[in-house]
Write an enzyme that holds these catalytic residues in place. Structure first.
Site, PDB file in Angstrom:
ATOM      1  N   GLY A   1     -69.172 -56.123  43.357  1.00 34.47           N
ATOM      2  CA  GLY A   1     -69.220 -56.516  44.556  1.00 34.47           C
ATOM      3  C   GLY A   1     -69.496 -55.198  45.251  1.00 34.47           C
ATOM      4  O   GLY A   1     -69.420 -53.950  44.700  1.00 34.47           O
TER       5      GLY A   1
ATOM      6  N   GLY B   1     -68.007 -58.698  40.136  1.00 33.27           N
ATOM      7  CA  GLY B   1     -68.929 -59.615  40.523  1.00 33.27           C
ATOM      8  C   GLY B   1     -69.841 -60.101  39.644  1.00 33.27           C
ATOM      9  O   GLY B   1     -70.367 -61.394  39.747  1.00 33.27           O
TER      10      GLY B   1
ATOM     11  N   GLU C   1     -61.293 -53.153  37.415  1.00 39.33           N
ATOM     12  CA  GLU C   1     -60.525 -53.134  38.747  1.00 39.33           C
ATOM     13  C   GLU C   1     -59.118 -52.437  38.638  1.00 39.33           C
ATOM     14  O   GLU C   1     -58.631 -51.796  39.732  1.00 39.33           O
ATOM     15  CB  GLU C   1     -60.286 -54.693  39.069  1.00 39.33           C
ATOM     16  CG  GLU C   1     -61.618 -55.307  39.355  1.00 39.33           C
ATOM     17  CD  GLU C   1     -62.497 -55.654  38.448  1.00 39.33           C
ATOM     18  OE1 GLU C   1     -63.633 -56.233  38.726  1.00 39.33           O
ATOM     19  OE2 GLU C   1     -62.312 -55.621  37.232  1.00 39.33           O
TER      20      GLU C   1
ATOM     21  N   ASP D   1     -60.743 -59.917  38.888  1.00 44.73           N
ATOM     22  CA  ASP D   1     -61.086 -61.366  39.664  1.00 44.73           C
ATOM     23  C   ASP D   1     -62.339 -62.101  39.219  1.00 44.73           C
ATOM     24  O   ASP D   1     -62.842 -61.995  38.018  1.00 44.73           O
ATOM     25  CB  ASP D   1     -60.919 -60.982  41.179  1.00 44.73           C
ATOM     26  CG  ASP D   1     -62.261 -60.177  41.699  1.00 44.73           C
ATOM     27  OD1 ASP D   1     -62.784 -59.290  40.892  1.00 44.73           O
ATOM     28  OD2 ASP D   1     -62.777 -60.208  43.083  1.00 44.73           O
TER      29      ASP D   1
END
Length: 347
Positions: A67, A115, A138, A146
């Site tokens: 992302g 992402g 992350e 995620d």
């Protein structure tokens, strides 16, 4: 001069192509891109002329570097809510991909992070190459794996996923196939032929005609020590076991974990253990959304992105500075219900 759209949509025979089109940013995912992809998948779902969906990335560097983390950082510093809206739509898209009724072929060539994994690793047909570098970095920026990362990592064989999640490591093609992040190995020089075949042939048949045996998996070989070292729910015990092994690999893993955000490491381990109990992706996405909201307001997320991405001094000042200083109440607070803000994918 009119700039190109961030996602290119095109048709080739009975294949509909999604091309992530921000090559200078390694196709980093934005909210606009999530919306374009979601709308395209909805349109193609009931289009009988579309038999296969194909995901690729523009440029030579990779499918997607994750992302737009700098935008999330700015939003966090300003106390904004734009990131929450992005994650909600992104996670809904991840769930859509996982349940999509038509063949969805993700070409995971080059760099695939964060992402980008959400757009590809939940697909039924996932292709990797000799250039694939797949990771969930992350914990190094004060966040958590995620986009369904907790589900994928927790369902990997043995404790391979725990090792990757806590160390924020990256893997190549052989490991990706061995632990369930990918299915097929197709060398890059065969990708043009694969894309051409997908225009006319059944997706499984097109891939089978061009794939080669997967490379060896170093992670699978390392299970002789990974599975014992990473067992359980206590990060401090895991660190002690890694140091006690005394090998270069285990010692390096312990040092790597200790360099990550202590809060992220502890929350991630608990999230992985919870996600291991889920049989489907949506409950994991619901949990991750709750955790993402909490991380977005934390010190470590702002500091981690600053150190790794913005200032790039690679010297984050975590608060608290060590895993032993993260109390159980703090960890539990991340998992508390978000009330009306819950994502609710699992009902």
């Amino acid at each position: 001069m009119t700039s190109e759209p961030p996602v290119l949509l095109r048709r080739d025979g009975h294949a509909a192509h999604i091309v992530l089109n921000r090559p200078r940013a390694i196709n980093a995912l934005t909210h606009e891109m999530v919306g374009i992809i979601t709308a395209a998948l909805e349109e193609w779902r009931d289009d009988d002329t579309v038999r296969t969906v194909v995901l690729t990335g523009a440029g030579e560097r990779g499918l997607c570097a994750g992302g737009d983390i700098v935008a999330m950082w700015r939003d966090a510093k300003a106390g904004g809510t734009e990131s929450a809206g992005f994650w909600a739509d992104e996670y809904r898209l991840n769930a859509t991909i996982a349940a999509y009724p038509k063949p969805y072929v993700a070409v995971m060539d080059g760099i695939v992070l964060g992402g980008g994994i959400g757009l590809s690793a939940h697909a039924p047909q996932r292709v990797v190459t000799e250039r694939s570098s797949i990771g969930m970095p992350e914990t190094g920026i004060g966040f958590l794996p995620d986009v369904g990362g907790t589900f994928l990592l927790s369902h990997a064989p043995g404790e391979t996923g725990t090792h990757l999640g806590l160390t924020a490591g990256s893997i190549g093609a052989g490991d990706a196939i061995a632990i369930g992040f990918a299915d097929h190995y197709v060398p890059t020089d065969r990708l043009p032929a694969l894309l051409a075949a997908l225009a006319t042939d059944d997706a499984d048949e097109a891939i089978a005609a061009l794939e080669q045996p997967a490379p060896p998996s170093p992670l699978a070989a390392a299970r002789t020590w990974l599975d014992d070292a990473y067992a359980g729910d206590d990060v401090l015990v895991i660190l002690d076991r890694l140091r006690a092994l005394g090998t270069e690999e285990a010692t390096r893993a312990a040092a790597t974990i200790e360099a990550k955000s202590p809060t992220s490491v502890r929350v991630t381990l608990r999230a992985l253990r919870e996600a291991a109990r889920f049989e489907t992706l949506p409950p994991a996405l619901d949990l991750e959304y709750r955790l993402a909201l909490r991380f977005h307001t934390s010190h470590d997320f702002v500091e981690g992105v600053r150190a790794q991405v913005v200032d790039k001094d690679r010297n984050p000042r975590w608060q608290p500075p060590h895993v032993r200083d993260v109390d159980d109440a703090t960890v539990a607070s991340y998992f508390a219900s978000a009330g009306e803000r819950e994502l609710g994918l699992s009902g």
